[in-house]
Design a protein around this motif. Structure first.
Motif, PDB file in Angstrom:
ATOM      1  N   THR A  94       2.201   1.915  -3.523  1.00  0.00           N
ATOM      2  CA  THR A  94       1.193   2.532  -4.393  1.00  0.00           C
ATOM      3  C   THR A  94       1.011   4.008  -4.046  1.00  0.00           C
ATOM      4  O   THR A  94       0.895   4.859  -4.934  1.00  0.00           O
ATOM      5  CB  THR A  94      -0.144   1.790  -4.257  1.00  0.00           C
ATOM      6  OG1 THR A  94       0.046   0.407  -4.543  1.00  0.00           O
ATOM      7  CG2 THR A  94      -1.180   2.354  -5.219  1.00  0.00           C
ATOM      8  N   THR A  95       1.021   4.318  -2.749  1.00  0.00           N
ATOM      9  CA  THR A  95       0.882   5.716  -2.312  1.00  0.00           C
ATOM     10  C   THR A  95       2.050   6.549  -2.819  1.00  0.00           C
ATOM     11  O   THR A  95       1.870   7.696  -3.269  1.00  0.00           O
ATOM     12  CB  THR A  95       0.809   5.781  -0.775  1.00  0.00           C
ATOM     13  OG1 THR A  95      -0.285   4.995  -0.322  1.00  0.00           O
ATOM     14  CG2 THR A  95       0.626   7.216  -0.302  1.00  0.00           C
ATOM     15  N   SER A 123      -5.257   1.602  -5.158  1.00  0.00           N
ATOM     16  CA  SER A 123      -5.131   1.988  -3.756  1.00  0.00           C
ATOM     17  C   SER A 123      -6.427   1.710  -2.989  1.00  0.00           C
ATOM     18  O   SER A 123      -6.404   1.236  -1.845  1.00  0.00           O
ATOM     19  CB  SER A 123      -4.755   3.459  -3.650  1.00  0.00           C
ATOM     20  OG  SER A 123      -4.670   3.870  -2.310  1.00  0.00           O
ATOM     21  N   LYS A 146      -5.089   5.002  -8.324  1.00  0.00           N
ATOM     22  CA  LYS A 146      -6.050   5.346  -7.267  1.00  0.00           C
ATOM     23  C   LYS A 146      -7.058   4.217  -7.067  1.00  0.00           C
ATOM     24  O   LYS A 146      -7.441   3.910  -5.935  1.00  0.00           O
ATOM     25  CB  LYS A 146      -6.754   6.659  -7.616  1.00  0.00           C
ATOM     26  CG  LYS A 146      -5.875   7.889  -7.426  1.00  0.00           C
ATOM     27  CD  LYS A 146      -6.617   9.173  -7.769  1.00  0.00           C
ATOM     28  CE  LYS A 146      -5.747  10.401  -7.513  1.00  0.00           C
ATOM     29  NZ  LYS A 146      -6.446  11.656  -7.879  1.00  0.00           N
ATOM     30  N   THR A 169      -6.930  -0.817   0.156  1.00  0.00           N
ATOM     31  CA  THR A 169      -7.498  -0.377   1.435  1.00  0.00           C
ATOM     32  C   THR A 169      -8.619  -1.302   1.865  1.00  0.00           C
ATOM     33  O   THR A 169      -8.771  -1.628   3.053  1.00  0.00           O
ATOM     34  CB  THR A 169      -8.012   1.067   1.319  1.00  0.00           C
ATOM     35  OG1 THR A 169      -6.945   1.909   0.887  1.00  0.00           O
ATOM     36  CG2 THR A 169      -8.549   1.569   2.647  1.00  0.00           C
ATOM     37  N   GLN A 217       0.826  -1.200   0.000  1.00  0.00           N
ATOM     38  CA  GLN A 217       0.000   0.000   0.000  1.00  0.00           C
ATOM     39  C   GLN A 217       0.869   1.262   0.000  1.00  0.00           C
ATOM     40  O   GLN A 217       0.573   2.240  -0.704  1.00  0.00           O
ATOM     41  CB  GLN A 217      -0.927   0.005   1.213  1.00  0.00           C
ATOM     42  CG  GLN A 217      -2.023  -1.057   1.149  1.00  0.00           C
ATOM     43  CD  GLN A 217      -2.816  -1.153   2.447  1.00  0.00           C
ATOM     44  OE1 GLN A 217      -2.328  -0.778   3.506  1.00  0.00           O
ATOM     45  NE2 GLN A 217      -4.040  -1.669   2.360  1.00  0.00           N
TER      46      GLN A 217
END
Length: 519
Positions: free
Chosen positions: A390-391, A446, A443, A450, A387
């Motif tokens: 990706t951020t 992401s 996005k 999440t 994660q």
């Protein structure tokens, strides 16, 4: 060399010409023509001796004299061996060769076929010993001159690299070579730069080379396509692992140039963010590329590097033998291999049996609640790291979009628009469009990450069904699992047992195993 020719014979003369570079060869009267004209005039002056110029042309334009891999020279040697030539005429000795060894071999061929050799500007006759001595001296100087030129070229390239300049070579994806100025420079090819950044992002997303290679084939993204100065097309081939690795490790994309082991700041514009480049290098290093000095585990030795001999504390090396078209694998004490059978009582162990014993023990330990909790924590940490990656990619892409929008606004407000500015604006618009598409994809990814979660009961279920999970893994993945769980495996020849030490305070396991008979 005892000549079979006399003054009344016709002496068939072949003219050989050569020029190292291709520069000027397309002109109406070039260096090869000048060499041939001088040789023809010399042959005409020997008409009374029966010299006749053969019409065949043996020309090598754009070929070095440092080797014999030249089409014109090969045709000349073939015609000599076919007895079509009596004498070879060149403008200067080093036109035939700049290598003393290669020239000596050619002289042997000439002697075998009774061929005379004449240099127009360095007149001597190879039928006499003095002529051969003079020829060797001249050739030695020609070879020395060639080595000096090579050293100067290498020094010039090193000086250019230290100043951050493009020193030539094969163009790379993302850049074009601008030769309009005094020296060639790298300029960004906006459409290719988009593809380069996409490749870096794909690698960070997919995590290894082969999936990226497959994805690039699906997207139909080939390597750099370019043309030589003579207009010949080059490149455009699909990416393989080696080409992809070369692209991902090339510091040119972060505005640097490399010379041997040194890296210098380049004068060209970078097209990959330094943080992304650093992340890719870290991923490549962690992704199992074999370090220098380490042998690849090509025979899938499952516990190689983990198994040790208790008697002498030496590693047990994986080896094999072939009998009756069948391969048998073993682990053997390194001390025994180095100093002979009397140095260690530990016998060779059948690889399949001891590997199976280790896996069976891990299967039993997999029921341990502490181990299950540890596996859960590691899996959760890996998901969080994914994660974060990706951020980071979203942040880097957002920064690039902001820079592109600012540059687009600056160019749009230019008081004196030109064709070059219009081209840059078009390239920026294309890059912004593609980067927005990629940003939307990241996005969405992401959001999925999440929403994705891993539960403790999922880990427990997987470990309880360890056999099925293990069999689904590839050999390399199995080796990684063992490396994560086990720190050391020790074989004790005194009671034929193995001891397994687990990582991170896992319990030590002693496994009696009478099936491990000596080999």
């Amino acid at each position: 060399m005892n000549s079979k020719k006399n003054n009344t014979d016709i002496i068939r003369c072949a003219i050989y010409t050569r020029k190292s570079s291709e520069e000027g060869l397309d002109s109406e009267f070039n260096s090869l023509d000048a060499q041939r004209e001088s040789a023809e005039s010399f042959i005409a002056s020997q008409k009374s001796a029966g010299w006749v110029c053969l019409p065949e042309q043996y020309n090598d334009g754009g070929f070095s004299g440092g080797n014999v891999e030249r089409p014109g020279l090969k045709r000349l040697i073939a015609d000599i061996e076919a007895d079509k030539i009596d004498c070879v005429v060149v403008y200067k000795v080093d036109r035939l060769s700049r290598s003393l060894m290669d020239f000596a071999r050619m002289m042997e061929t000439f002697e075998q076929h009774d061929i005379s050799f004449v240099s127009v500007t360095q007149q001597f006759n190879t039928t006499h010993s003095m002529g051969r001595l003079t020829l060797n001296i001249l050739l030695s100087f020609a070879q020395f001159e060639r080595e000096i030129i090579g050293e100067r070229i290498r020094d010039k390239i090193a000086a250019q690299r230290r100043k951050g300049k493009w020193a030539g070579g094969t163009p790379v994806l993302g850049y074009d070579v601008d030769r309009s100025g005094g020296s060639p420079k790298l300029i960004v090819n906006q459409s290719e730069a988009i593809h380069v950044r996409q490749i870096y992002e794909l690698y960070l997303e997919l995590g290894s080379l082969l999936p990226v290679v497959d994805e690039l084939k699906t997207l139909d993204l080939p390597n750099k396509t370019w043309h030589t100065r003579r207009g010949k097309p080059k490149g455009g081939k699909p990416f393989g692992k080696c080409r992809l690795h070369s692209l991902l490790t090339n510091p040119i994309y972060v505005g640097e140039v490399k010379h041997k082991a040194d890296v210098f700041d380049g004068e060209h514009e970078p097209i990959v963010d330094a943080d992304i480049f650093a992340d890719v290098q870290t991923q490549l290093k962690a992704n199992g590329r074999t370090p220098a000095g380490q042998v690849r585990n090509k025979h899938n030795a499952l516990i190689r590097g983990l198994l040790f001999c208790k008697h002498c504390n030496s590693a047990m090396v994986h080896t094999f033998t072939n009998k009756r078209n069948r391969r048998y694998r073993y682990y053997r004490c390194a001390q025994l291999i180095k100093q002979g059978r009397t140095s260690c009582p530990t016998p060779s162990l059948p690889a399949t049996e001891i590997e199976r014993a280790v896996v069976d023990e891990i299967q039993m330990i997999a029921q341990d609640e502490d181990l299950q909790a540890e596996v859960f924590n590691r899996a959760k940490a890996l998901l969080e790291e994914d994660q974060k990656g990706t951020t980071r990619s979203i942040a880097n892409l957002s920064r690039q979009l902001s820079k592109d929008h600012n540059e687009l606004q600056r160019l749009s407000e230019s008081p004196d628009p030109s064709n070059a500015i219009a081209t840059c604006i078009a390239g920026l618009n294309e890059r912004i469009h593609q980067n927005k598409t990629e940003l939307n994809r990241l996005k969405r990814k992401s959001t999925e990450q999440t929403e994705r979660s891993i539960e403790m009961d999922e880990v427990v279920t997987a470990l309880n069904d360890f056999d099925q999970l293990w069999d689904a893994l590839r050999p390399r993945e199995q080796q990684r699992v063992l490396a994560l769980l086990v720190s050391r495996i020790e074989f004790d020849a005194s009671d034929n047992s193995i001891k397994i030490d687990f990582i991170d305070t896992r319990p030590t396991s002693n496994v009696p195993n009478q099936s491990l008979a000596p080999c």
